[in-house]
Design an enzyme around this catalytic site. Structure first.
Site, short mmCIF file in Angstrom:
data_model
loop_
_atom_site.label_atom_id
_atom_site.label_comp_id
_atom_site.label_asym_id
_atom_site.label_seq_id
_atom_site.Cartn_x
_atom_site.Cartn_y
_atom_site.Cartn_z
N ASP A 75 -12.46 0.86 -3.53
CA ASP A 75 -13.18 0.19 -4.78
C ASP A 75 -13.88 -0.63 -5.19
OD1 ASP A 75 -12.64 -1.83 -2.90
OD2 ASP A 75 -10.47 -2.40 -3.05
N ASN A 144 -0.06 -10.14 -1.36
CA ASN A 144 1.08 -10.30 -1.88
C ASN A 144 0.95 -8.87 -1.60
OD1 ASN A 144 -1.51 -8.05 -3.32
ND2 ASN A 144 -1.08 -8.85 -4.87
N HIS A 146 -0.97 -6.02 -1.78
CA HIS A 146 -1.29 -4.88 -2.51
C HIS A 146 -2.22 -3.68 -1.27
CE1 HIS A 146 -5.33 -7.73 -3.05
NE2 HIS A 146 -5.22 -7.35 -2.07
N GLU A 151 -2.57 -3.48 -6.85
CA GLU A 151 -1.51 -5.20 -7.18
C GLU A 151 -0.04 -4.78 -7.23
OE1 GLU A 151 -3.29 -7.11 -6.64
OE2 GLU A 151 -5.09 -7.24 -7.27
P1 PGA Z 1 -8.43 -9.15 3.07
O1 PGA Z 1 -8.29 -8.52 1.74
O2 PGA Z 1 -8.67 -8.55 4.85
O3 PGA Z 1 -9.59 -10.40 2.59
O4 PGA Z 1 -7.44 -10.21 3.19
C1 PGA Z 1 -7.26 -7.71 2.42
C2 PGA Z 1 -6.93 -6.80 1.34
O5 PGA Z 1 -6.92 -8.03 0.00
O6 PGA Z 1 -7.06 -5.71 1.36
#
Ligand code: PGA
Length: 252
Positions: A75, A144, A146, A151
């Site tokens: 992304d 959450n 995702h 999302e």
């Molecule tokens: P993080 O993000 O590794 O910074 O916790 C993971 C994500 O949001 O996919």
């Protein structure tokens, strides 16, 4: 390492973040050794930093080469220049691509400043297909549930597309932006594209991921928890440290 009596996908619990990072890097390097031209789909975020650090070490110390492989990022924020320090272009350059011998022609990150984002999504999806499809997809997981910027509610049959970020995601990522305001939109590789990867490895570390991991592993398989989709893939592995695994089994 401990194993828990779960069905699919496979789950590995490592004692801490360092061993999780090493196991993840070993998975990537193993794939690279068996197939030097492998295609990888890679995440950003805090979680994979240790994996990238280990891969850079393997490159420096053991001569592990990334030159034949192709890399795609999951992304990128929209309406953000590639030079912006919080862009995923910058993250990947600083933490991985800029530190190893990856071939710049085979390194792909969605263009978050594209004048026609929809066309950029189509181009990106086509480039993955043209590269032969993804051999190994490495994912993080949001609090959450995702994956990438898919999302809650992201359709399981989605492809690379423009998405609106959840407010909770924008709050978590706000610290990376001046004024504390994360962009509202992003380009993300879609659920179906992730699902079609030949192998998938999801990384989760820390107690703040425990509920999301438990929901993905044990709740309903539902678009409300995007990571739950991986339960339909026996080739997927959840690589967790002990804290991230701590809520598994609580409900039952
Ligand atoms: P993080 O993000 O590794 O910074 O916790 C993971 C994500 O949001 O996919």
């Amino acid at each position: 390492m401990t194993r828990r009596p779960l069905t699919q996908p496979k789950i590995r619990v490592l004692p801490d973040y360092e061993s999780l990072s090493l196991a993840a890097a070993e998975k990537v390097s193993g794939r690279l050794r068996s197939k030097p031209e492998a295609v990888f789909l890679l995440p950003t975020g805090v979680t994979p930093l240790g994996m990238y650090r280990r891969l850079v070490e393997m490159h420096d110390r053991d001569g592990l080469s990334f030159a034949g492989a192709a890399f795609f990022n999951l992304d990128e924020y929209l309406d953000l220049d590639a030079d912006h320090p919080a862009s995923y272009h910058a993250y990947m350059r600083e933490n991985f691509y800029g530190l190893v011998d990856a071939d710049p022609r085979r390194v792909h990150v969605p263009d978050g400043s594209a004048s026609d984002p929809e066309a950029e999504c189509e181009r990106y999806e086509a480039a993955m297909k043209e590269a032969g499809g993804v051999d190994l997809c490495v994912l993080g997981i949001g609090r959450n549930g995702h994956v990438g910027f898919n999302e809650p509610g992201a359709p399981f049959d989605s492809r690379t597309r423009v998405v609106r970020l959840a407010e909770s995601t924008r709050r978590v990522n706000a610290g990376d932006f001046e004024g504390g305001r994360a962009p509202e939109r992003a380009i993300t590789v879609g659920m179906r594209t992730i699902f079609e990867s030949r192998e998938i490895m999801l990384l989760a570390s820390g107690a703040n991921k425990a509920q999301a991991v438990a929901a993905a592993m044990e709740g309903k398989i539902s678009e409300a928890v995007p990571a739950s989709m991986l339960r339909r893939r026996p080739e997927a592995t959840f690589l967790l440290d002990r804290e991230a695994s701590s809520a598994i089994g609580e409900a039952g």
